[in-house]
Design a protein around this motif. Structure first.
Motif, short mmCIF file in Angstrom:
data_model
loop_
_atom_site.label_atom_id
_atom_site.label_comp_id
_atom_site.label_asym_id
_atom_site.label_seq_id
_atom_site.Cartn_x
_atom_site.Cartn_y
_atom_site.Cartn_z
N SER A 12 0.84 -1.20 0.00
CA SER A 12 0.00 0.00 0.00
C SER A 12 0.87 1.25 0.00
O SER A 12 1.98 1.24 0.51
CB SER A 12 -0.89 0.02 1.24
OG SER A 12 -1.79 -1.05 1.22
N VAL B 52 0.95 5.07 1.37
CA VAL B 52 0.37 6.02 2.33
C VAL B 52 0.98 7.38 2.03
O VAL B 52 2.20 7.53 2.03
CB VAL B 52 0.67 5.60 3.78
CG1 VAL B 52 0.21 6.68 4.76
CG2 VAL B 52 0.01 4.27 4.10
N ASP C 136 -3.54 1.70 -4.84
CA ASP C 136 -4.60 1.99 -3.88
C ASP C 136 -4.12 2.91 -2.75
O ASP C 136 -4.13 2.53 -1.58
CB ASP C 136 -5.15 0.67 -3.31
CG ASP C 136 -6.44 0.87 -2.55
OD1 ASP C 136 -7.18 1.81 -2.87
OD2 ASP C 136 -6.70 0.08 -1.62
N SER D 79 -3.66 5.81 0.12
CA SER D 79 -4.45 6.47 1.16
C SER D 79 -3.79 7.81 1.44
O SER D 79 -2.57 7.90 1.47
CB SER D 79 -4.45 5.64 2.44
OG SER D 79 -4.94 4.35 2.20
N TYR E 259 -3.54 11.17 4.05
CA TYR E 259 -3.83 11.67 5.40
C TYR E 259 -3.13 13.00 5.64
O TYR E 259 -1.99 13.19 5.23
CB TYR E 259 -3.31 10.69 6.47
CG TYR E 259 -3.88 9.31 6.37
CD1 TYR E 259 -5.10 8.98 6.95
CD2 TYR E 259 -3.18 8.32 5.68
CE1 TYR E 259 -5.61 7.70 6.86
CE2 TYR E 259 -3.69 7.04 5.58
CZ TYR E 259 -4.91 6.73 6.16
OH TYR E 259 -5.41 5.46 6.06
#
Length: 147
Positions: free
Chosen positions: A2, A4, A29, A31, A33
């Motif tokens: 993944s 991040v 995919d 993410s 933040y």
């Protein structure tokens, strides 16, 4: 693996850049933040970390990155095995050009993480749009994500 993406921003440009990077790395995919809302304990060597960080004031971290940096200092985690790349934002008219991204990179490597790929440095004094530069940069680091 993944991806991040953590962004630290003062004016919101970092978030726009993070979105552009996520679009370019969508096959992983990603993410996204805000650093102010991300716990250091959630850093995982199994993930590929992308840091997007602006520079504020006289070469300091933006307000949004301070809680993450403070937590890194207090927790002092072992980040061995964590790989990361950095996209910095700044203005070359200042001596502290892109210092925010450098600070975060230094904090991560001090704890065992390994920086990979080109440390991108967007210059707000240039005519290049930050999201465009970020997208091109992310395409260049895409192969490093799995490496």
């Amino acid at each position: 693996m993944s991806v991040v993406i953590l962004y630290g921003t003062e004016t919101g440009t970092g978030e726009l850049v993070a979105d552009a990077i996520a679009d370019a790395l969508n096959q992983h995919d990603p993410s996204i933040y805000d650093m102010s809302e991300y716990a250091v304990e959630d850093l995982d060597p199994a993930d590929f970390l992308v840091i997007v960080c602006s520079t504020y004031g006289e070469g300091e971290l933006p307000t949004g990155a301070e809680p993450f940096a403070d937590e890194l200092e207090s927790v002092n985690p072992d980040l061995s095995g964590l790989r990361f790349a950095v996209f910095g934002l700044g203005d070359s008219i200042y001596d502290t050009f892109n210092r925010g991204g450098e600070i975060v990179a230094e904090m991560l490597t001090k704890r065992g993480a390994v920086q990979v790929g080109e440390h991108a440095r967007h210059d707000s004094s240039s005519s290049v749009k930050p999201a465009k530069q970020a997208e091109e940069w992310a395409e260049g680091i895409a192969e490093l994500v799995e490496g």
